[in-house]
Scaffold this motif. Structure first.
Motif, PDB file in Angstrom:
ATOM      1  N   LEU A   1      17.398  68.223   4.680  1.00 26.50           N
ATOM      2  CA  LEU A   1      17.405  66.787   4.454  1.00 26.50           C
ATOM      3  C   LEU A   1      18.790  66.178   4.612  1.00 26.50           C
ATOM      4  O   LEU A   1      18.969  64.989   4.398  1.00 26.50           O
ATOM      5  N   ASP A   2      19.759  66.990   4.995  1.00 21.72           N
ATOM      6  CA  ASP A   2      21.134  66.516   5.103  1.00 21.72           C
ATOM      7  C   ASP A   2      21.283  65.601   6.316  1.00 21.72           C
ATOM      8  O   ASP A   2      20.422  65.549   7.201  1.00 21.72           O
ATOM      9  N   SER A   3      22.400  64.859   6.374  1.00 22.24           N
ATOM     10  CA  SER A   3      22.684  63.993   7.510  1.00 22.24           C
ATOM     11  C   SER A   3      22.957  64.826   8.765  1.00 22.24           C
ATOM     12  O   SER A   3      23.199  66.027   8.682  1.00 22.24           O
ATOM     13  N   ASN A   4      22.932  64.179   9.920  1.00 24.96           N
ATOM     14  CA  ASN A   4      23.149  64.900  11.168  1.00 24.96           C
ATOM     15  C   ASN A   4      24.269  64.236  11.965  1.00 24.96           C
ATOM     16  O   ASN A   4      24.807  63.206  11.577  1.00 24.96           O
ATOM     17  N   THR A   5      24.622  64.849  13.079  1.00 23.40           N
ATOM     18  CA  THR A   5      25.626  64.290  13.983  1.00 23.40           C
ATOM     19  C   THR A   5      24.995  64.075  15.356  1.00 23.40           C
ATOM     20  O   THR A   5      23.913  64.596  15.652  1.00 23.40           O
ATOM     21  N   GLU A   6      25.676  63.302  16.200  1.00 21.40           N
ATOM     22  CA  GLU A   6      25.172  63.056  17.542  1.00 21.40           C
ATOM     23  C   GLU A   6      25.116  64.364  18.334  1.00 21.40           C
ATOM     24  O   GLU A   6      25.935  65.270  18.123  1.00 21.40           O
ATOM     25  N   ASN A   7      24.177  64.428  19.249  1.00 19.31           N
ATOM     26  CA  ASN A   7      24.021  65.604  20.099  1.00 19.31           C
ATOM     27  C   ASN A   7      23.842  65.115  21.529  1.00 19.31           C
ATOM     28  O   ASN A   7      22.782  64.595  21.892  1.00 19.31           O
ATOM     29  N   ILE A   8      24.871  65.276  22.351  1.00 18.44           N
ATOM     30  CA  ILE A   8      24.864  64.707  23.696  1.00 18.44           C
ATOM     31  C   ILE A   8      23.780  65.316  24.577  1.00 18.44           C
ATOM     32  O   ILE A   8      23.302  64.693  25.520  1.00 18.44           O
ATOM     33  N   ASN A   9      23.360  66.540  24.269  1.00 17.27           N
ATOM     34  CA  ASN A   9      22.364  67.218  25.091  1.00 17.27           C
ATOM     35  C   ASN A   9      20.935  66.951  24.641  1.00 17.27           C
ATOM     36  O   ASN A   9      20.008  67.102  25.441  1.00 17.27           O
ATOM     37  N   ASN A  10      20.731  66.553  23.377  1.00 20.38           N
ATOM     38  CA  ASN A  10      19.368  66.409  22.876  1.00 20.38           C
ATOM     39  C   ASN A  10      18.981  64.984  22.482  1.00 20.38           C
ATOM     40  O   ASN A  10      17.790  64.676  22.437  1.00 20.38           O
ATOM     41  N   ASP A  11      19.951  64.135  22.178  1.00 18.19           N
ATOM     42  CA  ASP A  11      19.608  62.752  21.854  1.00 18.19           C
ATOM     43  C   ASP A  11      18.977  62.073  23.063  1.00 18.19           C
ATOM     44  O   ASP A  11      19.202  62.474  24.210  1.00 18.19           O
ATOM     45  N   HIS A  12      18.185  61.032  22.827  1.00 15.72           N
ATOM     46  CA  HIS A  12      17.446  60.399  23.915  1.00 15.72           C
ATOM     47  C   HIS A  12      18.380  59.893  25.018  1.00 15.72           C
ATOM     48  O   HIS A  12      18.173  60.164  26.202  1.00 15.72           O
ATOM     49  N   SER A  13      19.379  59.128  24.632  1.00 19.84           N
ATOM     50  CA  SER A  13      20.397  58.676  25.579  1.00 19.84           C
ATOM     51  C   SER A  13      21.646  58.307  24.794  1.00 19.84           C
ATOM     52  O   SER A  13      21.572  57.954  23.616  1.00 19.84           O
ATOM     53  N   SER A  14      22.803  58.391  25.441  1.00 20.95           N
ATOM     54  CA  SER A  14      24.040  58.121  24.723  1.00 20.95           C
ATOM     55  C   SER A  14      25.171  57.797  25.689  1.00 20.95           C
ATOM     56  O   SER A  14      25.118  58.135  26.876  1.00 20.95           O
ATOM     57  N   ILE A  15      26.181  57.128  25.158  1.00 23.08           N
ATOM     58  CA  ILE A  15      27.412  56.818  25.887  1.00 23.08           C
ATOM     59  C   ILE A  15      28.576  57.306  25.035  1.00 23.08           C
ATOM     60  O   ILE A  15      28.684  56.950  23.862  1.00 23.08           O
ATOM     61  N   TYR A  16      29.436  58.133  25.620  1.00 25.51           N
ATOM     62  CA  TYR A  16      30.608  58.649  24.923  1.00 25.51           C
ATOM     63  C   TYR A  16      31.852  58.066  25.594  1.00 25.51           C
ATOM     64  O   TYR A  16      32.074  58.293  26.785  1.00 25.51           O
ATOM     65  N   LEU A  17      32.629  57.323  24.839  1.00 29.61           N
ATOM     66  CA  LEU A  17      33.908  56.815  25.322  1.00 29.61           C
ATOM     67  C   LEU A  17      34.985  57.663  24.666  1.00 29.61           C
ATOM     68  O   LEU A  17      35.306  57.491  23.487  1.00 29.61           O
ATOM     69  N   SER A  18      35.537  58.587  25.408  1.00 32.75           N
ATOM     70  CA  SER A  18      36.475  59.556  24.843  1.00 32.75           C
ATOM     71  C   SER A  18      37.914  59.210  25.230  1.00 32.75           C
ATOM     72  O   SER A  18      38.163  58.333  26.062  1.00 32.75           O
ATOM     73  N   SER A  19      38.859  59.893  24.606  1.00 31.24           N
ATOM     74  CA  SER A  19      40.269  59.714  24.949  1.00 31.24           C
ATOM     75  C   SER A  19      40.878  61.053  25.358  1.00 31.24           C
ATOM     76  O   SER A  19      41.164  61.274  26.531  1.00 31.24           O
TER      77      SER A  19
ATOM     78  N   ARG B   1      29.214  54.724  16.588  1.00 27.07           N
ATOM     79  CA  ARG B   1      30.252  55.316  15.753  1.00 27.07           C
ATOM     80  C   ARG B   1      31.626  55.012  16.360  1.00 27.07           C
ATOM     81  O   ARG B   1      31.887  55.332  17.525  1.00 27.07           O
ATOM     82  N   LEU B   2      32.493  54.392  15.586  1.00 26.51           N
ATOM     83  CA  LEU B   2      33.895  54.216  15.950  1.00 26.51           C
ATOM     84  C   LEU B   2      34.673  55.218  15.117  1.00 26.51           C
ATOM     85  O   LEU B   2      34.973  54.975  13.946  1.00 26.51           O
ATOM     86  N   GLY B   3      34.965  56.366  15.704  1.00 25.95           N
ATOM     87  CA  GLY B   3      35.564  57.452  14.941  1.00 25.95           C
ATOM     88  C   GLY B   3      36.758  58.072  15.626  1.00 25.95           C
ATOM     89  O   GLY B   3      37.401  57.463  16.483  1.00 25.95           O
ATOM     90  N   ASN B   4      37.030  59.303  15.246  1.00 31.02           N
ATOM     91  CA  ASN B   4      38.159  60.008  15.841  1.00 31.02           C
ATOM     92  C   ASN B   4      37.864  61.503  15.871  1.00 31.02           C
ATOM     93  O   ASN B   4      37.023  62.013  15.139  1.00 31.02           O
ATOM     94  N   GLN B   5      38.566  62.176  16.734  1.00 33.28           N
ATOM     95  CA  GLN B   5      38.542  63.642  16.785  1.00 33.28           C
ATOM     96  C   GLN B   5      39.989  64.089  16.966  1.00 33.28           C
ATOM     97  O   GLN B   5      40.626  63.772  17.966  1.00 33.28           O
ATOM     98  N   ASN B   6      40.502  64.797  15.960  1.00 42.34           N
ATOM     99  CA  ASN B   6      41.911  65.200  15.953  1.00 42.34           C
ATOM    100  C   ASN B   6      42.830  63.988  16.087  1.00 42.34           C
ATOM    101  O   ASN B   6      43.824  64.012  16.819  1.00 42.34           O
TER     102      ASN B   6
END
Length: 253
Positions: free
Chosen positions: A190-208, A165-170
């Motif tokens: 059945l709705d869509s979901n969002t990433e979950n840093i604590n429960n997803d298998h593995s992830s990388i967050y590049l924040s600003s 995801r190439l997105g934004n927050q505020n």
């Protein structure tokens, strides 16, 4: 350019498929490696990604899929491999070969978004037994959900719960790479979901400038820990002397 979206392609109208028309067809088989038995007659290494297609309005073609007409991926830089029974759009392009002879080739676009589901968008024909989506190697997972969209997002989703995801927050940029979606087996939403840093298998967050992350470890002393030089295995064990029974015995130096 005129565009004619036709949801079937018979032998009669296949001849009229031109560069000004799109046709929707069903994927019946695909060449995935150069060792495929039919790769040689479709360009060897260049045949990878070639699909065999049929009409989507009739239940013909699966008896002998390798006798069907073929199409190649349209884009050379991006590969999106369709599944058997997914629907793709074809466009026909005429070019000149090295002998200045005109040759006409079918090319296909990525899968049509029938179900708004990144896992698969197949439209199977039930008469063909249990394998309705993809080949027998593809395992359908109805629990996987597409990512929730936010304004201005640029999202790339795989079929298996992996995404970028190439997105934004505020209005501050954020990039999230996720490999393996958290699936709540008890959820019936059945709705869509969002990433979950604590429960997803593995992830990388590049924040600003995001401040709402919870640190897994708050022990700041670990940040100042002394770096120790890496010791290679041969330095730890010393030389290795083989003995008669073919078992190497490490001699500690």
């Amino acid at each position: 350019m005129s565009r004619n979206l036709n949801y079937s392609i018979s032998r009669e109208n296949q001849r009229s498929l031109g560069k000004e028309n799109f046709q929707a067809v069903r994927v019946c088989d695909i060449i995935l490696e150069s060792s495929d038995n039919d790769a040689g007659r479709h360009g060897n290494i260049d045949s990878i990604g070639t699909i065999f297609f049929s009409d989507i309005s009739i239940d013909k073609g699966f008896e002998s899929p390798r006798k069907l007409p073929t199409a190649k991926p349209l884009f050379p830089h991006q590969k999106y491999v369709p599944l058997i029974n997914e629907i793709v759009l074809l466009v026909q392009i005429t070019t000149n070969n090295s002998r200045k002879q005109k040759i006409t080739t079918n090319y296909y676009f990525p899968t049509i978004n029938l179900h708004s589901n990144n896992h698969h968008n197949a439209m199977p024909i039930s008469e063909y037994g249990e394998i309705l989506v993809g080949s027998e190697d593809f395992k359908e997972n109805p629990d996987l959900k597409p990512l929730r969209l936010f304004e201005g997002d640029n999202i790339l989703e795989g079929r298996y719960g992996n995404s970028i995801r190439l997105g934004n927050q505020n209005n501050n940029p954020i990039t999230i790479i996720r490999n393996g979606q958290y699936v709540d087996s008890e959820s019936t939403i059945l709705d869509s979901n969002t990433e979950n840093i604590n429960n997803d298998h593995s992830s990388i967050y590049l924040s600003s400038k995001q401040l709402n992350f919870e640190l897994i470890c708050k022990n700041k002393a670990s940040y100042l820990a002394e770096e120790r030089p890496y010791i290679f295995s041969d330095q730890r064990l010393g030389s290795v002397t083989p003995i008669s029974n073919n078992i190497s015995q490490a001699i500690i130096s």
